[in-house]
Design a protein around this motif. Structure first.
Motif, short mmCIF file in Angstrom:
data_model
loop_
_atom_site.label_atom_id
_atom_site.label_comp_id
_atom_site.label_asym_id
_atom_site.label_seq_id
_atom_site.Cartn_x
_atom_site.Cartn_y
_atom_site.Cartn_z
N ASP A 114 0.83 -1.21 0.00
CA ASP A 114 0.00 0.00 0.00
C ASP A 114 0.86 1.26 0.00
N SER A 115 1.93 1.26 0.80
CA SER A 115 2.76 2.46 0.91
C SER A 115 3.49 2.77 -0.40
N MET A 116 3.72 1.74 -1.23
CA MET A 116 4.42 1.94 -2.49
C MET A 116 3.49 1.82 -3.70
N ALA A 117 2.17 1.76 -3.43
CA ALA A 117 1.17 1.66 -4.49
C ALA A 117 1.45 0.47 -5.41
N MET A 118 1.67 -0.68 -4.79
CA MET A 118 1.95 -1.90 -5.54
C MET A 118 0.87 -2.93 -5.22
N PRO A 119 0.64 -3.90 -6.10
CA PRO A 119 -0.40 -4.91 -5.85
C PRO A 119 -0.08 -5.80 -4.65
N HIS A 120 -1.11 -6.28 -3.98
CA HIS A 120 -0.92 -7.13 -2.80
C HIS A 120 -0.39 -8.51 -3.16
N ASP A 121 -0.50 -8.89 -4.42
CA ASP A 121 0.02 -10.21 -4.83
C ASP A 121 1.37 -10.09 -5.53
N PHE A 122 2.13 -9.04 -5.18
CA PHE A 122 3.45 -8.84 -5.77
C PHE A 122 4.41 -9.86 -5.16
N PRO A 123 5.00 -10.76 -5.96
CA PRO A 123 5.84 -11.84 -5.41
C PRO A 123 7.24 -11.35 -5.06
N VAL A 124 7.72 -11.80 -3.90
CA VAL A 124 9.05 -11.40 -3.44
C VAL A 124 9.74 -12.59 -2.78
N ILE A 125 11.05 -12.46 -2.64
CA ILE A 125 11.84 -13.33 -1.77
C ILE A 125 12.03 -12.57 -0.46
N ASP A 143 14.82 -8.19 4.23
CA ASP A 143 14.78 -7.75 2.84
C ASP A 143 13.65 -8.43 2.09
N TYR A 144 13.00 -7.66 1.22
CA TYR A 144 11.98 -8.19 0.31
C TYR A 144 12.47 -7.91 -1.10
N LEU A 145 12.84 -8.97 -1.82
CA LEU A 145 13.45 -8.86 -3.15
C LEU A 145 12.44 -9.21 -4.23
N SER A 146 12.30 -8.32 -5.19
CA SER A 146 11.35 -8.55 -6.29
C SER A 146 11.72 -9.80 -7.07
N LYS A 147 10.77 -10.74 -7.17
CA LYS A 147 11.04 -11.97 -7.92
C LYS A 147 11.11 -11.72 -9.43
N LYS A 148 10.66 -10.55 -9.87
CA LYS A 148 10.82 -10.21 -11.28
C LYS A 148 12.30 -10.16 -11.65
N TYR A 149 13.13 -9.75 -10.69
CA TYR A 149 14.55 -9.60 -10.97
C TYR A 149 15.41 -10.59 -10.19
N VAL A 150 14.93 -11.05 -9.04
CA VAL A 150 15.68 -12.00 -8.22
C VAL A 150 14.79 -13.22 -7.97
N GLU A 151 14.95 -14.23 -8.82
CA GLU A 151 14.11 -15.43 -8.69
C GLU A 151 14.38 -16.15 -7.39
N SER A 152 15.65 -16.16 -6.97
CA SER A 152 16.06 -16.79 -5.72
C SER A 152 17.46 -16.30 -5.41
N ILE A 153 17.89 -16.56 -4.17
CA ILE A 153 19.26 -16.21 -3.80
C ILE A 153 19.79 -17.29 -2.87
N PRO A 154 20.90 -17.93 -3.21
CA PRO A 154 21.45 -18.99 -2.37
C PRO A 154 21.88 -18.43 -1.01
N ASP A 155 21.70 -19.20 0.04
CA ASP A 155 22.09 -18.77 1.38
C ASP A 155 23.55 -18.35 1.44
N GLU A 156 24.41 -19.11 0.74
CA GLU A 156 25.83 -18.81 0.83
C GLU A 156 26.16 -17.44 0.22
N ARG A 157 25.37 -17.00 -0.77
CA ARG A 157 25.57 -15.67 -1.35
C ARG A 157 24.92 -14.61 -0.47
N ALA A 158 23.77 -14.94 0.11
CA ALA A 158 23.07 -13.99 0.98
C ALA A 158 23.89 -13.69 2.23
N MET A 159 24.68 -14.65 2.67
CA MET A 159 25.53 -14.44 3.85
C MET A 159 26.66 -13.45 3.55
#
Length: 239
Positions: A114-125, A143-159
């Motif tokens: 709502d604060s960013m005027a985005m749909p409630h079904d916007f998929p994120v990681i 962090d909430y990462l847009s799945k449009k650009y970040v489909e997934s992120i491995p734990d070892e990279r997120a660390m």
């Protein structure tokens, strides 16, 4: 040295003991009576030494708990600019590591959508990490990462670094962010995940991050222990 400067001797003695971790962060110093007896001085002389320690950031007086040792090690976090935790830690010699709490798919929470005027079904990681410095948990990064650009992120990279992964692995061009800084009461998750040392508030930094094409890619809520960071900026007056 004259007796009138005795409080400075006591101040220096206690400061050296704190720097040498004889008295550790969060622990109380000996009572005024104990210090007066140890140094063979009046309580007023001890109070002057403790006042000096307080003024120089070594201790904080707490009702019913005496003089509590503070953490004098603070890290400068730039208010403007986009700096990752890894980039910040690369500039100092502190021991640090990251613990992954969650790494899961979901929809962007309704209040954020709502604060960013985005749909409630916007998929994120949703990626939640706890940052440790010198063995203590001092930051929660949510962090909430847009799945449009970040489909997934491995734990070892997120660390290591989200930005490193997005820029070097996914070839994304991170461009700008809107930031908001507030001081808020600790949450239940803060109490569970952070080493708060009886702190009742945390610094909360909220950022929505955008790519070079202006599209949203990440929303971050970072919750910082109050005593561990300075938030700094360079400002120039406009003429």
């Amino acid at each position: 040295m004259g007796n009138k400067n005795k409080f400075m001797d006591i101040y220096k003695d206690l400061a050296r003991a704190i720097d040498g971790k004889v008295y550790r962060v969060g622990e109380p110093l000996p009572s005024e009576n104990e210090l007066a007896q140890k140094h063979n001085v009046s309580r007023e002389t001890v109070r002057k030494a403790l006042r000096r320690l307080s003024e120089t950031g070594y201790i904080q007086k707490r009702q019913g708990k005496g003089s509590i040792v503070l953490d004098k090690t603070r890290f400068d976090f730039p208010v403007s600019g986009l700096t990752s935790f890894k980039e910040l830690m690369d500039t100092n010699l502190s021991d640090n590591y990251t613990k992954i709490i969650r790494n899961e798919e979901m929809f962007l929470p309704a209040e954020l959508a709502d604060s960013m005027a985005m749909p409630h079904d916007f998929p994120v990681i949703r990626l939640t990490r706890v940052r440790y410095i010198d063995g203590e948990a001092v930051i929660i990064d949510d962090d909430y990462l847009s799945k449009k650009y970040v489909e997934s992120i491995p734990d070892e990279r997120a660390m290591i670094s989200i930005y490193d992964y997005m820029e070097n692995d996914l070839d994304l061009k991170i461009d700008f962010a809107h930031k908001q800084y507030t001081v808020e009461p600790v949450s239940k998750e803060d109490e569970t995940l952070l080493d708060l040392h009886e702190d009742t508030h945390v610094v909360v930094v909220r950022s929505d991050v955008h790519l070079e094409n202006t599209e949203f890619v990440e929303y971050t809520i970072s919750r910082h222990r109050l005593d561990k960071f300075r938030f700094v900026d360079f400002a120039r007056r406009q003429h």
